[in-house]
Motif scaffolding. Structure first.
Motif, short mmCIF file in Angstrom:
data_model
loop_
_atom_site.label_atom_id
_atom_site.label_comp_id
_atom_site.label_asym_id
_atom_site.label_seq_id
_atom_site.Cartn_x
_atom_site.Cartn_y
_atom_site.Cartn_z
N THR B 55 53.38 7.76 58.03
CA THR B 55 53.11 8.57 59.24
C THR B 55 53.11 7.54 60.15
OG1 THR B 55 51.41 9.96 57.96
CG2 THR B 55 51.00 9.27 60.10
N PHE B 56 53.65 8.23 61.31
CA PHE B 56 53.53 7.75 62.73
C PHE B 56 52.60 8.55 63.27
CE2 PHE B 56 55.08 8.54 67.02
CZ PHE B 56 55.39 7.02 67.53
N PHE C 302 58.95 2.29 66.81
CA PHE C 302 58.58 3.14 65.48
C PHE C 302 57.19 3.20 65.07
CE2 PHE C 302 62.61 0.47 64.71
CZ PHE C 302 63.60 1.44 65.20
N ILE C 303 56.23 2.58 65.99
CA ILE C 303 54.88 2.81 65.72
C ILE C 303 54.27 3.21 66.85
CG2 ILE C 303 54.77 0.76 63.84
CD1 ILE C 303 53.68 -0.97 65.93
N ARG C 378 55.02 -0.61 60.76
CA ARG C 378 56.18 -0.12 60.64
C ARG C 378 56.53 0.22 59.16
NH1 ARG C 378 59.48 -4.15 64.79
NH2 ARG C 378 58.92 -2.68 66.74
N SER C 379 55.94 -0.39 58.27
CA SER C 379 56.43 -0.11 56.70
C SER C 379 55.60 1.13 56.60
CB SER C 379 55.74 -1.06 55.89
OG SER C 379 54.35 -1.14 55.80
N MET C 380 54.76 1.48 57.27
CA MET C 380 54.06 2.89 57.15
C MET C 380 54.79 3.99 57.88
SD MET C 380 50.12 1.94 57.31
CE MET C 380 49.61 3.61 57.50
N SER C 381 55.83 3.91 58.78
CA SER C 381 56.36 4.79 59.70
C SER C 381 57.33 5.48 58.97
CB SER C 381 56.64 4.00 60.76
OG SER C 381 57.47 4.94 61.56
N PRO C 382 57.39 6.72 59.23
CA PRO C 382 58.56 7.50 58.81
C PRO C 382 59.70 7.28 59.59
CG PRO C 382 57.09 9.04 59.74
CD PRO C 382 56.34 7.57 59.52
N LEU C 383 59.58 6.79 60.64
CA LEU C 383 60.48 6.47 61.60
C LEU C 383 61.57 5.34 61.47
CD1 LEU C 383 58.77 7.66 65.13
CD2 LEU C 383 60.07 9.12 63.73
N TYR C 384 60.83 4.36 60.86
CA TYR C 384 61.37 3.03 60.75
C TYR C 384 62.12 2.89 59.17
CZ TYR C 384 61.52 -2.16 60.71
OH TYR C 384 61.71 -3.52 60.68
N SER C 386 64.59 4.38 58.13
CA SER C 386 65.06 5.31 57.19
C SER C 386 66.53 5.80 58.06
CB SER C 386 64.32 6.53 57.49
OG SER C 386 63.91 6.84 58.87
#
Ligand SMILES: Cc1ncc(COP(=O)(O)O)c(C=O)c1O
Ligand SMILES: Cc1ncc(COP(=O)(O)O)c(C=O)c1O
Ligand code: FES
Ligand code: FES
Lengths: 386, 123, 386
Positions: B55-56, C302-303, C378-384, C386
């Motif tokens: 999640t962002f 990304f966050i 960032r490790s939790m972010s779907p934007l990072y 990938s």
């Protein structure tokens, strides 16, 4: 020299407990209530606690309390806010001829914007008549604003009856309770009040903070634009220390209010009786019974208020006057004139307003020094004894 | 602002990560409004055996993502489909009103992932 | 736990010396500045002393300083006050796309009243262009309002040049200097400023008090009606303790200002350098040189800002963000968007604002904890990655 403060209607000292709490919220818990971090949350919580306490003081709901910078802003927001938000419903406002300038000049300003304002007359005790009020209502009336108690002569209006009438007619009812809140019991629900202005520095909180109560459902437009503080009703970083102090002062005021009212009334009655007994040619201004506990307002015939004040000041006593000379304006108090006093009599007025910190010794000292001052000034007056 | 339970899920989020070759993946939100949630499912016999999220977003977005993964693990797909955004918020003991709309999307992401699984299986 | 305050642009702690002086003017020297007696004169004198000190801070004359309840009121008074008083001359106002809501929403309100407002664009560093400003001027332009420095990214505008241009064209120039006054040198005469807003709680005085500088001769209409306080420019019992505190804070700010500016700038530069070195995918927002001493504003790609803030908060660090989620609005900071940042990048912004009370140890602690927080989010972010 003894310093005696008899000008509580002008302002009150801040309770030490209140001031010290404010200091804590300035130096230590200083966060901005809009911030998400710990400092911010601490500030917000304190502010919301204060809102509950202010609400409790007048039996409102916390969400009906909006913090302001003082009584003047509250009055401006109430009057302009209702006028602008309800312009489509009508353009007529009813108020009285003895309101504080914060109401009076706001109404005059609105008159220039196309609103019509009726200024109800008052009788010799500064009371309005419900009959006059009823007759003034038109189908364009959107707001009735009648002050709870007058700041000069202390007269308390028939608020409950006004509220009832306004409610029946579906007209908003605002009251300027700046002199009353914290010093005399108020129950907005029982009194049918839709909006009420209060100001901290009149009940032992600081200058620069106040609140406007707006009953849920009343349509008011904000007048200060910016960030969406106070649920969009009043933009501007919240004055957290001031607000926290206001809450504390409200809490203190509510404790033993009846006792304090009785105490101050007792001192005041002693002062009035003493003056009437010791000094000839004195008139008590304002209603004999329906008056604020701390208020005594006299006209000393044949003398002028400012000279009286200065003489009292030299004796260490702080009071005030409705004399024109005091205010630097040309006319004496519009309140005294509206009550039918002549210019001379109005000029000789002295307002003595007592507070919870005053003592019987203060009253005795006053009764000791005033007769000779009055006598001395009269002996200099061309109006006296001629 | 947030209650203890929300803060717990925010600071120790459960089931963060991705599932390689997931049976279903669902994504909702967009960066414009501040939230992107992606949920990965592993399914066996119509039962959700594993679930992960990325999640962002704000505290509420992360907490609701974490909560929804806890709620669905071991549930059947039909049971999972009955979970609403509202139920997630309630399981967290409530969210601030301002957060109810934009961050409370975790159940939507879950439903998207289930839909994705069903679509893939149907092929 | 360590508590580090890095949110000085939101509000500052009140200097103990200031707070203690305020306490004295609440409990002891508590008079109403309009009263003629000793209590009143004492209050008035302190208020006029404070006016001198605030004037000295920005090189104005004491009679050009009008006390307000804060920055938001000052901005409202400046913009509406000039608009209403000069309506006959024209109805066009020029401002920027990065103003504080106190200016922005006031302008929007005026647009509904028949005024036309031009919002100047800014470049990627949040700078306006003088060329754009020149081109925006029409013969109906009555006011140019450009903030001195931006509250989010710290960019300082070319105030002197704007002032000169406005002076040449005979147009009033107002600047919102809420972030600047007390924290950075200002000389209204040298900079050709006609009006300037300042707010106490941004430079170690209390919330709930501020001032508007109005150059002698500038035509402004009052917006709060009531008693004729502040030479009819701002009705309402003067917040004497707040004002006295503002004066003291102005005096303190003026002492060794250059030293304090250098100190805070040094810490800030160390913080920026550390962040850029230790963390990949970071962007510094705002002008590289023309920025407020205490301001650092980053976008961590990304966050999202609120999660970053909450994590910092758990480590005892107070900062702020331009993320939409922080403010509860739908869009991220209008300032970051006006600078051309994409929504994602704006969402990941972190504002760190330092003050004179911060130390090198604070900066080191920040540099210790931030990298791992960013990495974890960032490790939790779907934007990072990938
Ligand atoms: C009846 C009344 N209304 C309004 C005000 C104005 O309130 P403030 O002094 O807080 O601006 C006052 C006092 O000055 C007052 O006595
Ligand atoms: C640039 C700017 N203008 C105006 C304001 C509003 O001032 P105040 O918080 O005193 O109402 C602020 C701060 O909130 C600000 O940063
Ligand atoms: S008698 Fe001197 S001003 Fe009125
Ligand atoms: S991600 Fe924006 S409010 Fe939650």
């Amino acid at each position: 020299m003894k310093r005696i403060y008899f000008d509580h209607s002008a302002t009150t000292p801040v309770d030490r407990e209140v001031a010290e709490l404010m200091l804590e919220y300035m130096t230590d818990k200083f966060g901005n209530a809009s911030s998400v971090h710990a400092f911010g949350r601490e500030a917000r919580k304190a502010m919301e606690d204060a809102r509950e306490k202010v609400a409790a003081l007048i039996n409102a709901e916390p969400r009906e309390i909006f913090f302001t910078s003082g009584g003047t802003e509250g009055d401006n927001l109430a009057i302009k806010g209702v006028a602008y938000a309800n312009r489509k419903k009508g353009n007529h406002i009813i108020t009285t001829g003895i309101e504080h300038h914060a109401i009076f000049h706001t109404c005059e300003y609105l008159e220039k914007q196309g609103f019509t304002v009726t200024y109800l007359p008052v009788d010799e005790n500064a009371m309005i008549s419900l009959e006059d009020l009823k007759n003034a209502i038109t189908d364009k009336t959107i707001l009735i604003s009648v002050m709870f108690a007058n700041n000069e002569v202390g007269t308390i209006q028939p608020i409950k009856e006004i509220g009832q009438l306004a409610r029946e007619k579906g007209i908003y009812f605002h009251t300027d309770a700046v002199q009353v809140a914290g010093n005399y019991p108020i129950d907005v629900k029982e009194l049918n009040i839709d909006m009420l202005t209060l100001s901290g520095h009149k009940f032992y909180a600081s200058k620069g903070v106040g609140a406007l109560y707006i009953r849920r459902g009343v349509r008011v437009e904000e007048i200060q634009h910016g960030g969406g503080h106070e649920r969009n009703m009043r933009a501007g970083t919240e004055n957290v220390p001031g607000i926290v102090g206001l809450g504390k002062a409200a809490e203190i005021a509510k404790q033993d209010m009846d006792k304090k009212v009785a105490y101050v009334t007792g001192l005041r009655d002693k002062l009035i009786a003493g003056v009437m007994e010791k000094i000839p040619h004195v008139k008590l201004n304002g209603h004999p019974e329906m008056r604020m506990p701390g208020n005594a307002n006299f006209s000393f015939l044949f003398i002028e208020g400012e000279s009286l004040l200065l003489n009292l000041d030299m004796k260490g006593i702080a009071a005030s006057s409705g004399s024109a000379c005091t205010s630097g304006s040309l006319d004496p108090s519009h309140v005294l004139l509206a009550m039918g006093l002549s210019h001379e009599v109005a000029h000789g007025s002295l307002r003595v307003t007592l507070g919870k910190g005053n003592t019987e010794a203060d009253v005795n000292y006053f009764l000791d020094v005033v007769p000779e001052i009055v006598e001395r000034l009269r002996s200099m007056s061309p109006l006296y004894g001629s | 602002m947030y209650n203890d339970k929300v803060m717990d899920h925010f600071s120790n989020p459960r089931n963060v990560g991705e599932i390689k070759d997931a049976a279903g993946v669902g994504e909702v939100g967009n960066a414009k409004c501040g939230d992107i949630m992606r949920i990965y499912l592993q399914v066996e016999n119509d039962i959700i055996t594993d679930v992960k999220f990325k999640t962002f977003g704000c505290g509420a977005a992360i907490a609701t993502s974490s909560m929804v993964t806890e709620m669905v693990k071991g549930k059947t797909l039909d049971e999972a489909l009955t979970i609403s955004n509202q139920a997630v918020a309630e399981a967290l003991g409530g969210l601030p009103p301002a957060k109810m709309h934009c961050s409370n999307l975790a159940a939507d992401a879950l439903h998207e992932a289930i839909k994705d699984y069903i679509a893939k299986k149907g092929k």
